[in-house]
Design a protein around this motif. Structure first.
Motif, PDB file in Angstrom:
ATOM      1  N   ARG A  32       0.826  -1.198   0.000  1.00 19.32           N
ATOM      2  CA  ARG A  32       0.000   0.000   0.000  1.00 19.32           C
ATOM      3  C   ARG A  32       0.865   1.255   0.000  1.00 19.32           C
ATOM      4  O   ARG A  32       1.949   1.284   0.551  1.00 19.32           O
ATOM      5  CB  ARG A  32      -0.924   0.013   1.216  1.00 19.32           C
ATOM      6  CG  ARG A  32      -1.848  -1.191   1.255  1.00 19.32           C
ATOM      7  CD  ARG A  32      -2.809  -1.116   2.416  1.00 19.32           C
ATOM      8  NE  ARG A  32      -3.704  -2.259   2.407  1.00 19.32           N
ATOM      9  CZ  ARG A  32      -4.810  -2.328   1.702  1.00 19.32           C
ATOM     10  NH1 ARG A  32      -5.151  -1.324   0.936  1.00 19.32           N
ATOM     11  NH2 ARG A  32      -5.567  -3.410   1.730  1.00 19.32           N
ATOM     12  N   THR A  38      -4.543   8.473  -8.491  1.00 24.30           N
ATOM     13  CA  THR A  38      -5.568   7.576  -7.974  1.00 24.30           C
ATOM     14  C   THR A  38      -6.528   7.192  -9.069  1.00 24.30           C
ATOM     15  O   THR A  38      -6.764   7.929 -10.003  1.00 24.30           O
ATOM     16  CB  THR A  38      -6.375   8.247  -6.837  1.00 24.30           C
ATOM     17  OG1 THR A  38      -6.985   9.421  -7.342  1.00 24.30           O
ATOM     18  CG2 THR A  38      -5.480   8.580  -5.659  1.00 24.30           C
ATOM     19  N   VAL A  39      -7.087   6.006  -8.932  1.00 22.95           N
ATOM     20  CA  VAL A  39      -8.209   5.625  -9.770  1.00 22.95           C
ATOM     21  C   VAL A  39      -9.460   6.010  -8.998  1.00 22.95           C
ATOM     22  O   VAL A  39      -9.663   5.547  -7.878  1.00 22.95           O
ATOM     23  CB  VAL A  39      -8.194   4.112 -10.062  1.00 22.95           C
ATOM     24  CG1 VAL A  39      -9.432   3.717 -10.850  1.00 22.95           C
ATOM     25  CG2 VAL A  39      -6.933   3.746 -10.824  1.00 22.95           C
ATOM     26  N   THR A 271      -4.533  -1.558 -10.746  1.00 23.59           N
ATOM     27  CA  THR A 271      -4.307  -1.337  -9.319  1.00 23.59           C
ATOM     28  C   THR A 271      -4.075   0.145  -9.063  1.00 23.59           C
ATOM     29  O   THR A 271      -3.543   0.864  -9.917  1.00 23.59           O
ATOM     30  CB  THR A 271      -3.099  -2.157  -8.852  1.00 23.59           C
ATOM     31  OG1 THR A 271      -3.416  -3.551  -8.989  1.00 23.59           O
ATOM     32  CG2 THR A 271      -2.746  -1.880  -7.406  1.00 23.59           C
ATOM     33  N   GLU A 272      -4.480   0.622  -7.893  1.00 26.45           N
ATOM     34  CA  GLU A 272      -4.297   2.032  -7.536  1.00 26.45           C
ATOM     35  C   GLU A 272      -2.845   2.446  -7.795  1.00 26.45           C
ATOM     36  O   GLU A 272      -1.916   1.794  -7.318  1.00 26.45           O
ATOM     37  CB  GLU A 272      -4.683   2.219  -6.069  1.00 26.45           C
ATOM     38  CG  GLU A 272      -4.905   3.654  -5.656  1.00 26.45           C
ATOM     39  CD  GLU A 272      -3.595   4.326  -5.294  1.00 26.45           C
ATOM     40  OE1 GLU A 272      -3.358   5.442  -5.771  1.00 26.45           O
ATOM     41  OE2 GLU A 272      -2.819   3.721  -4.545  1.00 26.45           O
TER      42      GLU A 272
END
Length: 366
Positions: A32, A38-39, A271-272
Motif C-alpha cells: 500500500r 488515484t483511480v 491497481t491504484e
C-alpha cells in the motif's frame, strides 16, 4: 441508466491472461502507498443498498492524476468519433456484445514471433498485416479494451508499439463493463483493410543475446530485470503445478526479481497507481530513469507489467519476447544460458483479474 445496444453487422471473454487465470491471485500481502495518482470513485448505492448501476461502474473506472495510457469511460465518450476502438476478447464475446463499431483483434497474429540469430523477436510484419486487415492505420489514435485490463489487452498495446504505431495508444480502465455508452452486437465484417507499413520499434523489446551479454549486471549496475511469473515458477518449487512441463530447466534468469503481474490488476481495473509506485520503485527498487526488462513464460502476461511501468512513468521499458521458455530450452553457440535458483528476490503482491462479463443485473429486487 441503461446501455443502448445496436447491431453493427457489416460495419467495419475473458482477457485475464493467456492461460485463462480468471480471478487468479497471488497469496501475498498487497503493498500500500499514498503516493501518485488515484483511480477515482467508489460505488454508489443508487437508491438501493448494495446495488451497482452502470453509471457507478463507469465512475469507479475513471482515471485521474499523472497516469499514462489508461483512460476511463468518459474519455472514450468524449473522443469516440476520433478513435479506433479495438476489442481484445475472443470472437464469441465480441459477437455477443461490444463497444459500438469496435473491431476485434486477431490475437494469435499479434503474438507472432520470428526467429533471428539473436533470438526470438516480435514478427512485426505479421503483426502489422493483422492490424491492416482490420483497417488500422499507423496514424490512428487507438483505444484497446477487453473484459478487464488483463494481459490480452496489454499485449495488443505492446504489439502496436512494437510496429512503431504513430498514433496514441490507450487502454480502457474497467473493461467493457465500465462502458455505459452505445453497444454493438453480431458479426462485423465490413471493415475495409489497409496497408500497414511497420516501422519496427526495436527499443520496445530485447533478445536472448542482448540479455546474455548483460548477465551478472541486472538490478545492480545494469538494467532492471523483472520476472512476472508466479513465485513458484520463479523459485522452481519442486512439484508445483506452476512449473511448465515443456521446459528443460526451471528457475529464473540470473539477477531477476519476481513481481507477479497480477499485482497490476484489481478486478477489471488497474491497481491504484500509488500502490504500483511503491511496489516497483520502493519494494522492487527499480530505477524509473533506467532500462527495465520484463519477461514471463510467454510474450503475453509480461506486457501487463510493461504497460503498467510505462503508465506510472518509467522511461525505458522493454519486453523479452522469447520468454523463459526460449531461455531455458535453447542450446546455442554459447552453450546453455544460465538459469538461477539459489538467489531469489520475491516481491509480495496480491491482485485479481476480472472474469466473465455477465451483463449485470441493475434492478432493485430487495
Amino acid at each position: 441508466m441503461t446501455r443502448e445496444r445496436s447491431t453493427d453487422d457489416g460495419e467495419a471473454g475473458d482477457d485475464s491472461d493467456a492461460s485463462g487465470a480468471s480471478e487468479n491471485a497471488t497469496r501475498r500481502g498487497l503493498l500500500r502507498a499514498a503516493a501518485g495518482a488515484t483511480v477515482a470513485g467508489a460505488a454508489s448505492t443508487a437508491g438501493c443498498l448494495g446495488v451497482t448501476t452502470p453509471a457507478d461502474v463507469a465512475a469507479r473506472s475513471e482515471v485521474s492524476g499523472n497516469v499514462g495510457h489508461f483512460v476511463g469511460p468518459s474519455w472514450l465518450a468524449d473522443n469516440r468519433e476520433d478513435t479506433v476502438v479495438l476489442d481484445a476478447r475472443d470472437a464469441d464475446r465480441f459477437r455477443e456484445e461490444r463497444v459500438y463499431r469496435a473491431r476485434r483483434v486477431p490475437f494469435d497474429a499479434i503474438t507472432a514471433r520470428e526467429s533471428t540469430e539473436a533470438g526470438d523477436a516480435p514478427d512485426t510484419d505479421a503483426i502489422a498485416t493483422a492490424f491492416g486487415e482490420i483497417g488500422v492505420s499507423p496514424e490512428d489514435d487507438v483505444l484497446v479494451y477487453g473484459a478487464s485490463v488483463g494481459s490480452r489487452v496489454t499485449r495488443v498495446a505492446f504489439a502496436l508499439a512494437a510496429v512503431g504505431h504513430e498514433g496514441e495508444i490507450r487502454v480502457l480502465n474497467g473493461g467493457l463493463s465500465a462502458w455505459n455508452g452505445r453497444l454493438g452486437t453480431g458479426s462485423r465484417d465490413g471493415v475495409s483493410s489497409t496497408d500497414y507499413e511497420p516501422d519496427p520499434a526495436s527499443s520496445t523489446w530485447v533478445t536472448r543475446e542482448w540479455l546474455a551479454d548483460r548477465v551478472g549486471t541486472f538490478n545492480g549496475d545494469g538494467p532492471g530485470l523483472v520476472d512476472v511469473r508466479v513465485p513458484e515458477a520463479y523459485l522452481a518449487a519442486a512439484g508445483s503445478d506452476a512449473l511448465n512441463d515443456d521446459h528443460d530447466r526451471h528457475g529464473h534468469l540470473p539477477g531477476a526479481v519476481d513481481v507477479h503481474w497480477v499485482g497490476n490488476v484489481a478486478g477489471r481495473q488497474m491497481t491504484e497507481p500509488g500502490r504500483l509506485v511503491r511496489l516497483y520503485e520502493v519494494e522492487a527498487e527499480l530505477d524509473r530513469g533506467g532500462t527495465v526488462v520484463v519477461y514471463g513464460d510467454d510474450n503475453v502476461d509480461p506486457t501487463s507489467t510493461w504497460l503498467t511501468l510505462k503508465a506510472i512513468g518509467f522511461e525505458d521499458v522493454r519486453l523479452y519476447d522469447g520468454g523463459f521458455g526460449e531461455w531455458a530450452n535453447v542450446d546455442s553457440d554459447r552453450g546453455r544460458y544460465p538459469v538461477e535458483t539459489a538467489t531469489n528476490v520475491v516481491i509480495e503482491t496480491e491482485g485479481s483479474v476480472g472474469g466473465d462479463d455477465d451483463g449485470g443485473d441493475f434492478s432493485c429486487t430487495g
